[in-house]
Enzyme design. Structure first.
Site, PDB file in Angstrom:
ATOM      1  N   ASP A   1       0.865  -1.158   0.000  1.00  0.00           N
ATOM      2  CA  ASP A   1       0.000   0.000   0.000  1.00  0.00           C
ATOM      3  C   ASP A   1       0.915   1.225   0.000  1.00  0.00           C
ATOM      4  O   ASP A   1       2.136   1.116   0.108  1.00  0.00           O
ATOM      5  CB  ASP A   1      -0.943  -0.022   1.218  1.00  0.00           C
ATOM      6  CG  ASP A   1      -2.152   0.870   0.991  1.00  0.00           C
ATOM      7  OD1 ASP A   1      -3.181   0.669   1.651  1.00  0.00           O
ATOM      8  OD2 ASP A   1      -2.079   1.767   0.118  1.00  0.00           O
TER       9      ASP A   1
HETATM   10  C1  GLC Z   1      -4.259   4.400  -0.145  1.00  0.00           C
HETATM   11  C2  GLC Z   1      -5.145   3.251   0.234  1.00  0.00           C
HETATM   12  C3  GLC Z   1      -5.232   2.186  -0.831  1.00  0.00           C
HETATM   13  C4  GLC Z   1      -5.117   2.827  -2.195  1.00  0.00           C
HETATM   14  C5  GLC Z   1      -3.716   3.380  -2.312  1.00  0.00           C
HETATM   15  C6  GLC Z   1      -3.485   4.083  -3.658  1.00  0.00           C
HETATM   16  O1  GLC Z   1      -3.544   4.847   0.963  1.00  0.00           O
HETATM   17  O2  GLC Z   1      -4.901   2.595   1.466  1.00  0.00           O
HETATM   18  O3  GLC Z   1      -6.468   1.491  -0.635  1.00  0.00           O
HETATM   19  O4  GLC Z   1      -5.367   1.884  -3.213  1.00  0.00           O
HETATM   20  O5  GLC Z   1      -3.394   4.278  -1.257  1.00  0.00           O
HETATM   21  O6  GLC Z   1      -4.281   5.225  -3.742  1.00  0.00           O
END
Ligand code: GLC
Length: 748
Positions: free
Chosen positions: A284
């Site tokens: 993430d």
């Molecule tokens: C965010 C979220 C994740 C998302 C990623 C990209 O922090 O936790 O669900 O897909 O970043 O935006």
């Protein structure tokens, strides 16, 4: 063991979501031809180029800012660029100006629609209609891929049993089986039944247990046992991967002290070795770097090593791999074979999506599919099925011919941005049809609009303007709830009542004596018990998206009959968290003991009965899981099973009569629940094992048959293996998780 299957098996491999586990093989679906291309390309790559593929960058601004890195092959994927011209420009540099010309994997959070925004995933789950949800995901893929996005960070599979957690909005609620069905539907929808240029790689997230954040505070630690992981939180991921999900994202949380982004037990032992997943694992956003904050790594080099050795393939925005992996390989702290395996996972997805053959999009043509009428129509239908009727004294459906003046009020009546809900990055509010706009269009000259509150948090103690307007109206339609910003990532709440002065507004409206219909738009189940006496009827719409207005108008005036069911328990008060239907019995289940109001002052210490409940709020929620009313009523009768005793490899056949006993045609979500009365572990009082939407004309009866493989009763027991444990079971078929009388059967 891994099978190499061609993609056409993908459509077949999806089937029942019964989460068989263990040795089932799964794969993103590949072919010998793809594997050959992967190996050929991998063989040409330098270590630096391999590591470059493992680096994902959030784009934005000028493409030229990234040109140098692209030419060096230091970027394998970008996210957050949606301008098709720019995406083509990024691809052009990567493909035409780098040594090996490896195209970029372009990712985006297409969570519940791209331009045409569907209800938030919690609303999608409320439809209990996987086929419709799949159709919506397919539409999202068609719109997004046309503009260059070929990877979505969706579906989010986090089981959530704490509505304080803002991200409950993004998942399918509290139940493992419902979550699994929705997961498979969205994977199929995004990727398609066979891969082509409209296929968008799904990314199942957040692996794993993120929704169990202690205190409902986002990013907080979780303490899930392996049994809880295996019986509750992992099955939806396994189902999605069996359905061919091509990628997976690690979660921010540390579970029992280990951050998921370096957790080899889940990323290798379970994901790769047990499930045979051969797709791409991405972190993430900076979740690798955040392991320093967790206190799990010394610095970026340390956390890069831990993530690589735990099985992470791609680094989203820490740049730990780009900065340190080469050095780590040179020192032997990370084997080059580990890098090779990660790059295989990445190249496999790129080859399967056809990016090498066609990395570019037709910018002109891409506009035609955005907000296509058929897309808007599907979105409207999905809203109609997602809205839950929680209360109705007969006021609904409204009879248009008896209404001269409609008062529309409330902060969500005309909130084109907020109606889209959280994670609607590319939904344009200019396309949103709000309830106000839909009602004004449908009833020209009949609608009076007095918002009463400009936004949900506004404090106001007098509502003279709205009350005066209500007195002149025949019906009051109040649209309440929470703005999009109050739900979603990092937006946890400790108080779940309608925020600001909304409850006061509703009370003032009710005091006029006019019929009041409340519609709540929110990203979570709010605690609305105190508001129920102040409205004749209440519809609950988890942020409904672009077509919320027309769909709600259809429901309010009876062109559509509500069929939505609660995908998560609605609490009476936030103090009841966590409360969910599939709880254990405990050794002292509540048996109707006295509540606070019933207690006399001198009550003896043990006079109240020592069982599991709250003196002030009892043992039950406001609305249970699977609950939802209709304008008609349904009766269940003649529940029978084909046997009394089943072998562990048998199939249970259930039959019952469903009758529409009311005056309206309607759809019931029939739900099949089972309880394992005695196990090697204590078992839930009910578990959802099947559901089906059944539409019946007013007065119509139909014999319904449902089949359930006994294998679906398996769970990971005391000995850590997954199996069906012989013994006595109860089975219900009902319209929610607390109704119906059980029927017993044995498994031997
Ligand atoms: C965010 C979220 C994740 C998302 C990623 C990209 O922090 O936790 O669900 O897909 O970043 O935006």
């Amino acid at each position: 063991m891994k099978y190499i299957r061609n993609l056409f098996l993908l459509a077949v491999a999806v089937v029942a979501v019964s989460c068989t586990t263990g040795q089932t093989t799964t794969t993103v679906g590949t072919s010998t031809e793809v594997e050959k291309k992967v190996e050929q390309l991998l063989g040409k790559m330098t270590l630096a180029e391999k590591i470059g593929q493992m680096n994902q960058v959030s784009a934005g601004g000028d493409v030229s800012n990234y040109a140098e890195s692209l030419r060096k092959g230091q970027i394998g994927s970008i996210l957050n660029e949606v301008d098709p011209e720019k995406i083509n420009a990024y691809q052009h540099i990567a493909v035409e100006e780098s040594r090996l010309g490896i195209p970029l994997l372009v990712g985006r959070d297409v969570i519940h629609g791209y331009h045409t925004i569907f209800p938030i995933p919690l609303g999608l789950a409320a439809t209990f209609d996987p086929e419709l949800v799949e159709k919506g995901a397919r539409i999202a893929a068609v719109e997004a891929t046309a503009q260059g996005t070929r990877w979505t960070f969706s579906p989010m599979l986090d089981i959530a049993r704490d509505p304080r957690w803002g991200r409950i909005a993004e998942g399918s609620g509290e139940d493992t089986y419902l979550d699994s069905r929705m997961a498979v539907a969205m994977v199929r929808g995004y990727q398609g039944s066979s891969l082509d240029e409209t296929s968008m790689a799904a990314c199942v997230k957040h692996f794993v247990g993120y929704g169990a954040a202690e205190g409902g505070r986002d990013y907080n630690s979780t303490y899930l046992s392996e049994r809880q992981l295996r019986n509750i939180y992992l099955p939806p991921f396994e189902a999605a991967i069996q359905a061919g999900a091509m990628t997976l994202m690690t979660s921010f949380n540390d579970n029992d002290g280990v951050p998921s982004t370096a957790n080899a037990f889940i990323l290798k032992d379970i994901l790769r070795n047990e499930w045979g997943f051969d797709g791409l694992v991405v972190t993430d956003w900076d979740s690798m770097g955040e392991m320093i904050d967790h206190g799990y790594g010394l610095d970026r080099k340390d956390v890069a090593m831990k993530a690589a050795n735990a099985g992470v393939d791609m680094d989203m925005m820490t740049f730990g791999f780009l900065s340190h992996l080469e050095e780590l390989v040179r020192s032997g702290e990370v084997k080059e074979s580990t890098i090779d395996e990660a790059v295989r996972h990445i190249l496999r997805v790129k080859f399967m999506l056809g990016l090498f053959e066609n990395p570019y999009v037709d910018v002109e043509a891409s506009q035609a599919v955005q907000y296509a009428p058929a897309h808007l129509e599907a979105a409207c239908k999905t809203v109609e099925e997602s809205v839950i009727l929680l209360q109705n004294d007969g006021t609904l459906p409204l009879q248009a011919d008896r209404i001269r003046t409609i008062l529309v009020t409330g902060p969500m009546a005309d909130a084109p941005h907020d109606q889209l809900g959280t994670w609607a990055f590319d939904g344009q509010k200019s396309h949103t049809v709000t309830p106000l706009k839909a009602l004004q269009e449908r009833f020209p000259g009949k609608v009076v609009y007095v918002p009463g509150l400009q936004y949900s948090r506004q404090e106001r103690n007098r509502f003279d303007d709205v009350v005066a307007a209500a007195r002149r109206a025949d019906v009051v339609l109040a649209f309440l709830g929470e703005e999009a910003i109050l739900s979603g990532e990092a937006h946890s709440l400790a108080d779940l009542n309608l925020i600001g002065s909304q409850s006061a507004l509703l009370a003032a409206l009710k005091a006029t004596g006019k019929p009041v219909v409340a519609t709540v738009m929110a990203g979570r189940p709010l605690t609305i018990e105190r508001d129920l006496p102040n409205c004749n009827a209440l519809l609950y719409a988890f942020h409904p998206g672009t077509m919320g207005g027309p769909a709600l108008a259809n429901l309010l005036f009876g062109d559509a009959n509500p069929s939505g069911k609660t995908p998560v328990t609605f609490l009476r008060t936030v103090g009841q968290v966590p409360m969910y239907y599939s709880h254990n019995m405990t050794g002292r289940p509540y048996r109707g003991e006295k509540m606070l109001v019933d207690i006399d002052q001198e009550a003896g210490q043990t006079s109240l009965g020592n069982t599991s409940y709250y003196l002030d709020y009892g043992a039950y929620p406001l609305f249970p899981f699977g609950y939802g009313l209709s304008y008609t009523t349904f009766a269940y009768s003649d529940l029978t099973m084909d046997k009394d005793v089943y072998p562990v490899d048998g199939t249970i056949s259930v039959s019952f009569m469903l009758t529409n006993t009311g005056a309206y045609d309607g759809t019931e979500v029939v739900q099949l629940y089972v309880r394992d009365l005695v196990g090697s572990l204590t078992r839930p009082v009910r578990e959802l094992k099947q559901f089906q939407r059944i539409s019946l004309k007013a007065g119509e009866s139909r014999q319904i048959r449902m089949e359930l493989p006994v294998a679906d009763l398996a769970f990971f027991g005391l000995d850590g293996t997954k199996k069906v444990e012989p013994g006595e079971f109860h089975l219900w078929v009902a319209g929610d998780s607390v109704s119906g009388e059980p029927i017993s059967f044995q498994v031997r």
